[in-house]
Design an enzyme around this catalytic site. Structure first.
Site, PDB file in Angstrom:
ATOM      1  N   HIS A  75      -2.537 -29.279  49.539  1.00 31.44           N
ATOM      2  CA  HIS A  75      -2.455 -29.342  47.992  1.00 31.44           C
ATOM      3  C   HIS A  75      -1.905 -30.813  47.481  1.00 31.44           C
ATOM      4  O   HIS A  75      -1.149 -31.644  48.235  1.00 31.44           O
ATOM      5  CB  HIS A  75      -1.856 -28.084  47.371  1.00 31.44           C
ATOM      6  CG  HIS A  75      -0.124 -28.335  47.815  1.00 31.44           C
ATOM      7  ND1 HIS A  75       0.571 -27.169  47.904  1.00 31.44           N
ATOM      8  CD2 HIS A  75       0.855 -29.550  47.617  1.00 31.44           C
ATOM      9  CE1 HIS A  75       1.915 -27.721  48.025  1.00 31.44           C
ATOM     10  NE2 HIS A  75       1.862 -28.752  47.931  1.00 31.44           N
TER      11      HIS A  75
ATOM     12  N   GLU B 250      -3.469 -25.364  44.773  1.00 27.13           N
ATOM     13  CA  GLU B 250      -3.527 -24.856  45.757  1.00 27.13           C
ATOM     14  C   GLU B 250      -5.085 -24.761  46.391  1.00 27.13           C
ATOM     15  O   GLU B 250      -5.634 -25.039  45.723  1.00 27.13           O
ATOM     16  CB  GLU B 250      -2.765 -23.261  45.770  1.00 27.13           C
ATOM     17  CG  GLU B 250      -1.515 -23.225  45.382  1.00 27.13           C
ATOM     18  CD  GLU B 250      -0.233 -23.904  46.528  1.00 27.13           C
ATOM     19  OE1 GLU B 250      -0.757 -24.777  47.258  1.00 27.13           O
ATOM     20  OE2 GLU B 250       0.856 -23.354  46.431  1.00 27.13           O
TER      21      GLU B 250
ATOM     22  N   ASP C  31       4.438 -31.383  37.821  1.00 28.87           N
ATOM     23  CA  ASP C  31       4.675 -30.011  37.918  1.00 28.87           C
ATOM     24  C   ASP C  31       5.738 -29.532  37.717  1.00 28.87           C
ATOM     25  O   ASP C  31       6.823 -30.316  37.770  1.00 28.87           O
ATOM     26  CB  ASP C  31       3.863 -29.380  39.057  1.00 28.87           C
ATOM     27  CG  ASP C  31       4.333 -30.262  40.443  1.00 28.87           C
ATOM     28  OD1 ASP C  31       5.297 -30.966  40.416  1.00 28.87           O
ATOM     29  OD2 ASP C  31       3.664 -30.209  41.470  1.00 28.87           O
TER      30      ASP C  31
ATOM     31  N   ASP D  29      -0.691 -27.441  53.261  1.00 30.42           N
ATOM     32  CA  ASP D  29      -1.933 -26.674  53.168  1.00 30.42           C
ATOM     33  C   ASP D  29      -2.812 -27.748  52.352  1.00 30.42           C
ATOM     34  O   ASP D  29      -3.871 -27.332  51.935  1.00 30.42           O
ATOM     35  CB  ASP D  29      -1.890 -25.548  52.136  1.00 30.42           C
ATOM     36  CG  ASP D  29      -1.272 -25.598  50.766  1.00 30.42           C
ATOM     37  OD1 ASP D  29      -0.989 -26.700  50.391  1.00 30.42           O
ATOM     38  OD2 ASP D  29      -1.185 -24.670  49.925  1.00 30.42           O
TER      39      ASP D  29
HETATM   40  C1  F6R Z   1       5.692 -32.265  43.975  1.00 30.93           C
HETATM   41  C2  F6R Z   1       4.422 -31.786  44.359  1.00 30.93           C
HETATM   42  C3  F6R Z   1       3.832 -31.240  45.425  1.00 30.93           C
HETATM   43  C4  F6R Z   1       4.503 -31.903  46.721  1.00 30.93           C
HETATM   44  C5  F6R Z   1       4.027 -31.390  47.955  1.00 30.93           C
HETATM   45  C6  F6R Z   1       4.783 -32.044  49.237  1.00 30.93           C
HETATM   46  O1  F6R Z   1       5.638 -32.436  42.540  1.00 30.93           O
HETATM   47  O2  F6R Z   1       3.510 -32.132  43.503  1.00 30.93           O
HETATM   48  O3  F6R Z   1       2.476 -31.433  45.760  1.00 30.93           O
HETATM   49  O4  F6R Z   1       4.349 -33.464  46.508  1.00 30.93           O
HETATM   50  O5  F6R Z   1       4.481 -30.218  48.089  1.00 30.93           O
HETATM   51  O6  F6R Z   1       6.288 -31.741  48.816  1.00 30.93           O
HETATM   52  P1  F6R Z   1       7.209 -32.459  50.091  1.00 30.93           P
HETATM   53  O7  F6R Z   1       7.211 -33.996  49.651  1.00 30.93           O
HETATM   54  O8  F6R Z   1       8.703 -31.761  49.723  1.00 30.93           O
HETATM   55  O9  F6R Z   1       6.938 -32.173  51.508  1.00 30.93           O
END
Ligand code: F6R
Length: 260
Positions: free
Chosen positions: A138, A143, A67, A136
């Site tokens: 995801h 989301e 992403d 959440d």
């Molecule tokens: C980032 C991504 C997100 C993160 C998630 C957790 O490329 O795909 O899904 O993996 O938001 O983020 P952290 O590791 O910062 O807690």
């Protein structure tokens, strides 16, 4: 789904990095799916160490990131382009032409997303996809409510994700509201999935992903549908799991199982 609970973040990162390295050693031109965020940093550090000290070779590797924020140019310090370059690509020998990260500044998101999906296919599909999980539930920026068959597309971020990510920006109002993200359906097509989670703030999302129903309200629960998904957790991220004893039992007994 295989759930592996490790005593620390460091141990968890090393185990996941070893899994990626084993795939690379068996298939030097593997296609790696990359994630950003705090969680995979330990994996990237270990892969960089293996590259420097053990000659782990990325020369033939192709990478696809999950992403990118919409509106951030690639040189912005909070863009995922910048993150990947700083934390991984500039330390290893992936050929720049083999690095794919969604564009946050294209003039035509629909056609860019179609092109990105096609590039993944043309490169033979993703061999191993590294994933984190949002509080959440995801994966990537899918989301709650995202279709479990969704493809790469533009997505409006949830308020909770914007709040979680505000720590990286000078002002909360600087956090982008939109992102371009691989879909859940795109992720499920990777041959192997490796999800990492650390910290108590992920424990509820982890329990919902592993032991809850498969639901678009926790897009990480789609990993239950994948034939080869491994979940690496530290103790705090695993703290809400009801089947913990069984996961530990499997970890002890698996090395002695008949070869498959
Ligand atoms: C980032 C991504 C997100 C993160 C998630 C957790 O490329 O795909 O899904 O993996 O938001 O983020 P952290 O590791 O910062 O807690």
């Amino acid at each position: 789904m295989e759930v592996v609970v490790m005593p620390s973040y460091e141990a968890m990162s090393l185990a996941a990095a070893k899994l990626v390295a084993d795939i690379l050693n068996a298939k030097p031109n593997a296609v790696l799916g990359m994630a950003t965020g705090s969680t995979p940093l330990g994996v990237y550090q270990e892969l960089v160490r293996m590259h420097r000290e053990e000659g782990l070779d990325f020369a033939q590797v192709t990478t696809f990131n999950l992403d990118e924020y919409v509106g951030l140019p690639r040189q912005h310090t909070q863009s995922y382009h910048y993150f990947m370059h700083e934390n991984f690509f500039r330390h290893v020998n992936v050929s720049p032409g083999n690095i794919y990260i969604p564009s946050g500044t294209t003039s035509n998101y629909r056609s860019f997303c179609d092109w990105y999906e096609q590039r993944i296919k043309d490169c033979g599909g993703i061999d191993v996809q590294i994933l984190g999980i949002g509080s959440d539930g995801h994966i990537a920026f899918n989301e709650p409510g995202s279709s479990l068959s969704s493809r790469t597309r533009l997505k409006t971020l949830a308020k909770s994700t914007i709040d979680d990510n505000a720590r990286f920006f000078d002002r909360p109002s600087d956090v982008p509201i939109y992102a371009i993200t691989m879909g859940v359906g795109t992720i499920l097509e990777a041959r192997q999935l490796v999800l990492l989670a650390t910290g108590a703030n992920k424990s509820q999302a982890v329990a919902a992903m592993v032991e809850g129903p498969v639901t678009s309200m926790t897009t990480a629960s789609a990993l239950q549908l994948h034939p080869s998904a491994q979940v690496f957790l530290d103790e705090s991220a695993a703290s809400e799991l009801k089947m913990r004893e069984y996961y530990d039992w499997v970890k002890i007994k698996k090395p002695h199982a008949p070869p498959v």
